[in-house]
Design an enzyme around this catalytic site. Structure first.
Site, PDB file in Angstrom:
ATOM      1  N   MET A  18     -16.073  92.642 -46.437  1.00 43.07           N
ATOM      2  CA  MET A  18     -16.960  91.477 -46.559  1.00 43.07           C
ATOM      3  C   MET A  18     -18.244  91.650 -45.750  1.00 43.07           C
ATOM      4  SD  MET A  18     -15.348  89.742 -48.711  1.00 43.07           S
ATOM      5  CE  MET A  18     -16.086  88.111 -48.697  1.00 43.07           C
ATOM      6  N   ARG A  19     -18.949  92.707 -46.042  1.00 38.38           N
ATOM      7  CA  ARG A  19     -20.232  92.949 -45.373  1.00 38.38           C
ATOM      8  C   ARG A  19     -21.238  93.404 -46.413  1.00 38.38           C
ATOM      9  NH1 ARG A  19     -21.883  91.980 -40.468  1.00 38.38           N
ATOM     10  NH2 ARG A  19     -23.164  93.855 -40.523  1.00 38.38           N
ATOM     11  N   ILE A  20     -22.447  92.908 -46.307  1.00 34.20           N
ATOM     12  CA  ILE A  20     -23.525  93.452 -47.132  1.00 34.20           C
ATOM     13  C   ILE A  20     -23.969  94.747 -46.470  1.00 34.20           C
ATOM     14  CG2 ILE A  20     -25.917  93.080 -47.841  1.00 34.20           C
ATOM     15  CD1 ILE A  20     -25.182  90.104 -48.144  1.00 34.20           C
TER      16      ILE A  20
ATOM     17  N   HIS B 279     -14.908  93.842 -57.630  1.00 39.02           N
ATOM     18  CA  HIS B 279     -15.441  92.486 -57.535  1.00 39.02           C
ATOM     19  C   HIS B 279     -14.650  91.583 -58.486  1.00 39.02           C
ATOM     20  CE1 HIS B 279     -18.357  89.348 -56.803  1.00 39.02           C
ATOM     21  NE2 HIS B 279     -18.354  89.110 -58.106  1.00 39.02           N
TER      22      HIS B 279
ATOM     23  N   GLN C 269      -4.823  91.992 -62.115  1.00 36.08           N
ATOM     24  CA  GLN C 269      -5.607  92.990 -62.855  1.00 36.08           C
ATOM     25  C   GLN C 269      -6.367  93.911 -61.906  1.00 36.08           C
ATOM     26  OE1 GLN C 269      -5.370  93.564 -66.125  1.00 36.08           O
ATOM     27  NE2 GLN C 269      -3.775  92.002 -65.991  1.00 36.08           N
TER      28      GLN C 269
ATOM     29  N   SER D  67      -4.705  93.471 -50.221  1.00 37.82           N
ATOM     30  CA  SER D  67      -3.802  93.664 -51.366  1.00 37.82           C
ATOM     31  C   SER D  67      -4.287  94.796 -52.278  1.00 37.82           C
ATOM     32  CB  SER D  67      -3.616  92.363 -52.153  1.00 37.82           C
ATOM     33  OG  SER D  67      -4.776  92.026 -52.846  1.00 37.82           O
TER      34      SER D  67
HETATM   35  C1  GRF Z   1     -10.583  90.891 -53.931  1.00 35.96           C
HETATM   36  O1  GRF Z   1     -10.579  89.783 -54.764  1.00 35.96           O
HETATM   37  C2  GRF Z   1     -11.735  91.802 -54.269  1.00 35.96           C
HETATM   38  O2  GRF Z   1     -12.067  91.786 -55.618  1.00 35.96           O
HETATM   39  C3  GRF Z   1     -12.854  91.231 -53.456  1.00 35.96           C
HETATM   40  O3  GRF Z   1     -12.268  90.810 -52.257  1.00 35.96           O
HETATM   41  C4  GRF Z   1     -10.885  90.528 -52.488  1.00 35.96           C
HETATM   42  C5  GRF Z   1     -10.127  91.389 -51.519  1.00 35.96           C
HETATM   43  O4  GRF Z   1      -8.748  91.111 -51.565  1.00 35.96           O
HETATM   44  N1  GRF Z   1     -13.926  92.191 -53.268  1.00 35.96           N
HETATM   45  P1  GRF Z   1      -7.727  92.091 -50.844  1.00 35.96           P
HETATM   46  O5  GRF Z   1      -8.159  92.157 -49.373  1.00 35.96           O
HETATM   47  O6  GRF Z   1      -7.791  93.420 -51.496  1.00 35.96           O
HETATM   48  O7  GRF Z   1      -6.396  91.426 -50.999  1.00 35.96           O
END
Ligand code: GRF
Length: 215
Positions: free
Chosen positions: A93-95, A112, A176, A16
């Site tokens: 979603m990776r460090i 974040h 936001q 998103s």
């Molecule tokens: C968001 O809440 C962002 O802040 C976090 O991971 C989520 C990713 O959502 N890092 P999307 O894939 O952008 O919908």
């Protein structure tokens, strides 16, 4: 100031924030070109959103690599083929390894879902409710070697309501996120953000710079 900011966006999931950046670019609120979207998850919905927008996509599945350093090096090579001005983490979603982060020093940004430095890591909305904070929100920041840290570019806060659930709070924060991520990228394009001693400074002075701040 860069005429058109060249972006590579890294994703893992829903996409998103990617969609918000695509829309801001189409609306010319953000003067940017998304050169490629790269996902570590082959089935990520973000890849579909990118394809629908005609943006080149690549998948680099971390499971195919023998460890973080090797994956990060391969990712770096894929990214650098595009020679982007900025690498945008949008739900990636990776460090990332220290070497990766250092390679993109000052050119790697993340969003974040909390008001950092509060609630780094995952499940931020449930943790905010648990802690009883009255304000929660989102942060766009440059990435440093420490997870969910690094100089803060912009934050947006939302009130926490008594009746909130993690989902209802997440939805208000996400709205936001979609506002501030394109904004932060446009500030960077215009050269309005200066990094200094682990912080950032907003250099905007002209009415058109300041107009960008208004909600
Ligand atoms: C968001 O809440 C962002 O802040 C976090 O991971 C989520 C990713 O959502 N890092 P999307 O894939 O952008 O919908």
């Amino acid at each position: 100031m860069i005429d058109v900011l060249r972006l590579v966006v890294l994703v893992s999931g829903r996409g998103s924030n990617l969609q918000a950046i695509i829309q801001a670019t189409a609306a010319k609120e953000l003067q940017a070109q998304i050169l490629a979207v790269i996902s570590n998850q082959p089935d990520s919905a973000a890849l579909v959103k990118a394809k629908d927008a005609g943006i080149p996509t690549e998948t680099l599945n971390h499971r195919d690599f023998d460890g973080r350093e090797v994956f990060d090096l391969a990712l770096r090579q894929r990214i650098d083929n595009y020679q982007p001005d900025l690498v945008v983490l949008a739900g990636f979603m990776r460090i990332l390894s220290k070497a990766f982060v250092e390679h993109y020093q000052g050119r790697l940004v993340n969003i974040h879902p909390s008001l950092l430095p509060a609630f780094p890591g995952i499940n931020t909305h449930a943790r905010a409710l648990e802690a009883g904070v009255k304000l929660h929100g989102a942060t766009v920041h440059f990435v440093s070697a420490e997870v969910d840290a690094g100089p803060i570019i912009v934050q947006a806060a939302v009130p926490v309501l008594d009746e909130d659930t993690p989902d209802s709070l997440a939805a208000r924060v996400l709205a936001q996120e979609h506002r501030i991520y394109p904004l932060a990228l446009e500030w960077i394009r215009r050269g309005l953000i200066k990094q200094e001693a682990g912080k950032t400074r907003f250099l905007g002075k002209t009415p058109s710079d300041l107009a960008l701040i208004a909600p």
